[in-house]
Design a protein around this motif. Structure first.
Motif, PDB file in Angstrom:
ATOM      1  N   ASP A  54      48.241 -52.150 -49.760  1.00  0.00           N
ATOM      2  CA  ASP A  54      46.858 -52.339 -49.321  1.00  0.00           C
ATOM      3  C   ASP A  54      46.646 -51.475 -48.084  1.00  0.00           C
ATOM      4  O   ASP A  54      47.464 -51.484 -47.158  1.00  0.00           O
ATOM      5  CB  ASP A  54      46.613 -53.812 -48.994  1.00  0.00           C
ATOM      6  CG  ASP A  54      45.162 -54.088 -48.635  1.00  0.00           C
ATOM      7  OD1 ASP A  54      44.299 -53.229 -48.905  1.00  0.00           O
ATOM      8  OD2 ASP A  54      44.889 -55.166 -48.093  1.00  0.00           O
ATOM      9  N   THR A  80      39.489 -51.103 -51.524  1.00  0.00           N
ATOM     10  CA  THR A  80      38.335 -51.796 -52.089  1.00  0.00           C
ATOM     11  C   THR A  80      37.347 -50.807 -52.682  1.00  0.00           C
ATOM     12  O   THR A  80      36.689 -51.082 -53.677  1.00  0.00           O
ATOM     13  CB  THR A  80      37.634 -52.641 -51.006  1.00  0.00           C
ATOM     14  OG1 THR A  80      38.598 -53.507 -50.406  1.00  0.00           O
ATOM     15  CG2 THR A  80      36.529 -53.487 -51.605  1.00  0.00           C
ATOM     16  N   ASP A  84      37.594 -44.795 -49.816  1.00  0.00           N
ATOM     17  CA  ASP A  84      37.952 -45.373 -48.535  1.00  0.00           C
ATOM     18  C   ASP A  84      38.220 -44.237 -47.549  1.00  0.00           C
ATOM     19  O   ASP A  84      38.831 -43.227 -47.885  1.00  0.00           O
ATOM     20  CB  ASP A  84      39.219 -46.224 -48.710  1.00  0.00           C
ATOM     21  CG  ASP A  84      39.576 -47.007 -47.470  1.00  0.00           C
ATOM     22  OD1 ASP A  84      39.919 -46.356 -46.458  1.00  0.00           O
ATOM     23  OD2 ASP A  84      39.527 -48.232 -47.508  1.00  0.00           O
ATOM     24  N   LYS A 101      40.996 -52.110 -56.016  1.00  0.00           N
ATOM     25  CA  LYS A 101      41.582 -53.426 -56.250  1.00  0.00           C
ATOM     26  C   LYS A 101      41.063 -54.117 -57.505  1.00  0.00           C
ATOM     27  O   LYS A 101      41.739 -54.983 -58.061  1.00  0.00           O
ATOM     28  CB  LYS A 101      41.351 -54.322 -55.033  1.00  0.00           C
ATOM     29  CG  LYS A 101      42.301 -54.054 -53.888  1.00  0.00           C
ATOM     30  CD  LYS A 101      42.167 -55.123 -52.828  1.00  0.00           C
ATOM     31  CE  LYS A 101      43.229 -54.975 -51.770  1.00  0.00           C
ATOM     32  NZ  LYS A 101      43.149 -56.039 -50.743  1.00  0.00           N
ATOM     33  N   ASP A 102      39.866 -53.776 -57.933  1.00  0.00           N
ATOM     34  CA  ASP A 102      39.312 -54.442 -59.115  1.00  0.00           C
ATOM     35  C   ASP A 102      39.594 -53.678 -60.400  1.00  0.00           C
ATOM     36  O   ASP A 102      38.913 -53.842 -61.402  1.00  0.00           O
ATOM     37  CB  ASP A 102      37.808 -54.679 -58.954  1.00  0.00           C
ATOM     38  CG  ASP A 102      37.027 -53.373 -58.808  1.00  0.00           C
ATOM     39  OD1 ASP A 102      37.669 -52.303 -58.720  1.00  0.00           O
ATOM     40  OD2 ASP A 102      35.787 -53.427 -58.779  1.00  0.00           O
TER      41      ASP A 102
END
Length: 215
Positions: A54, A80, A84, A101-102
Motif C-alpha cells: 500500500d 486507491t 496516485d 485496490k478495487d
C-alpha cells in the motif's frame, strides 16, 4: 510456490487479500505488515517473491519502504487511484508495477503471477498516462549508465518501450518479429541493469529518449 508479503495498514484489506491468495494452489502469504518499516523488516526475515505494498500508510509509507526493500522481492504498489501522485516515484524507486485496490480478484492473482515471473505490471495505456502526467515535472535529462553501450536499434526499442508500446507493437513499428523485439528489449534491460520493463520506462524518459508531448 509464490511467497507473498502483504503491507497495508487496514487489517480488513489484508485479510481479504490473504484469503484470496492463500486459496491459490501456487501462492502463500508468508507475512503481513501494517506499515512500511514492518514490511521491510519482514521482507528480510521471510524472503517473499512478491510484496503487495500500500503506498499510503501511517509512519513509514510505501514509497519509503520500496526504497529500503532488500534485494529480491518484486513490489506491486497498491493505490486507491490509478494516477496516485507517488506512483511514478515508486516505479523509479524499484517497484515493478501497480494495481488499484478495487481491481478484480482474478486480475490481482494474475498480477502476482506476472510480477513473480519477472515481468513488469504496466499496461501500455497506463504507461502512457503515467509518463504524460509526470515526465513534464522531470528535471533536465540525465545520462543513464550504460546508455552509450546500446546499439542504434536498441536505443530505438528503448524509446518505444518508454512510450508504452508492447513487444508486438514494437515489432510492427520496426518491421521485425515479436521474438526479435523481445530479444532487443531483453538485451537493453541487461545492458542498462534494469530489473524489468518498468525501470526501462523510467530510464527512457529520464535520459531524454522520451519527452512530454510525444505520446
Amino acid at each position: 510456490m509464490i511467497k507473498v508479503l502483504l503491507a497495508d495498514d487496514q487489517a480488513l484489506v489484508r485479510a481479504g487479500f490473504k484469503a484470496l491468495l492463500d486459496a491459490q494452489p501456487d501462492m502463500t502469504v508468508v507475512a503481513e505488515a501494517s506499515d512500511g518499516a514492518e514490511a521491510v523488516r519482514l521482507a528480510g526475515e521471510h524472503g517473499p517473491d512478491v510484496v503487495l505494498m500500500d503506498i499510503r500508510m501511517p509512519g513509514t509509507d510505501g514509497l519509503t519502504a520500496t526504497r529500503r526493500m532488500p534485494a529480491g522481492p518484486r513490489i506491486i504498489i497498491l493505490t486507491t487511484f490509478e494516477l496516485d501522485e507517488y506512483v511514478f516515484e515508486a516505479l523509479r524507486s524499484g517497484a515493478s508495477g501497480f494495481l488499484v485496490k478495487d481491481t478484480e480478484p482474478a486480475e490481482l492473482i494474475q498480477a502476482v503471477r506476472v510480477v513473480a515471473a519477472g515481468e513488469a505490471l504496466l499496461s501500455p495505456s497506463v504507461t502512457r498516462r503515467l509518463i504524460a502526467e509526470y515526465a513534464s515535472r522531470a528535471k533536465e535529462p540525465v545520462a543513464a549508465d550504460g546508455l552509450d553501450t546500446l546499439t542504434e536499434r536498441e536505443r530505438e526499442v528503448l524509446s518505444l518501450v518508454g512510450t508504452g508500446m508492447t513487444n508486438d507493437e514494437i515489432a510492427a513499428k520496426l518491421f521485425m518479429s515479436p521474438a526479435t523485439a523481445k530479444t532487443h528489449v531483453s538485451r537493453t534491460m541487461m545492458k542498462l541493469h534494469a530489473r524489468d520493463r518498468a525501470q526501462l520506462v523510467v530510464i527512457a524518459y529520464e535520459s531524454g529518449l522520451v519527452r512530454p508531448g510525444w505520446l
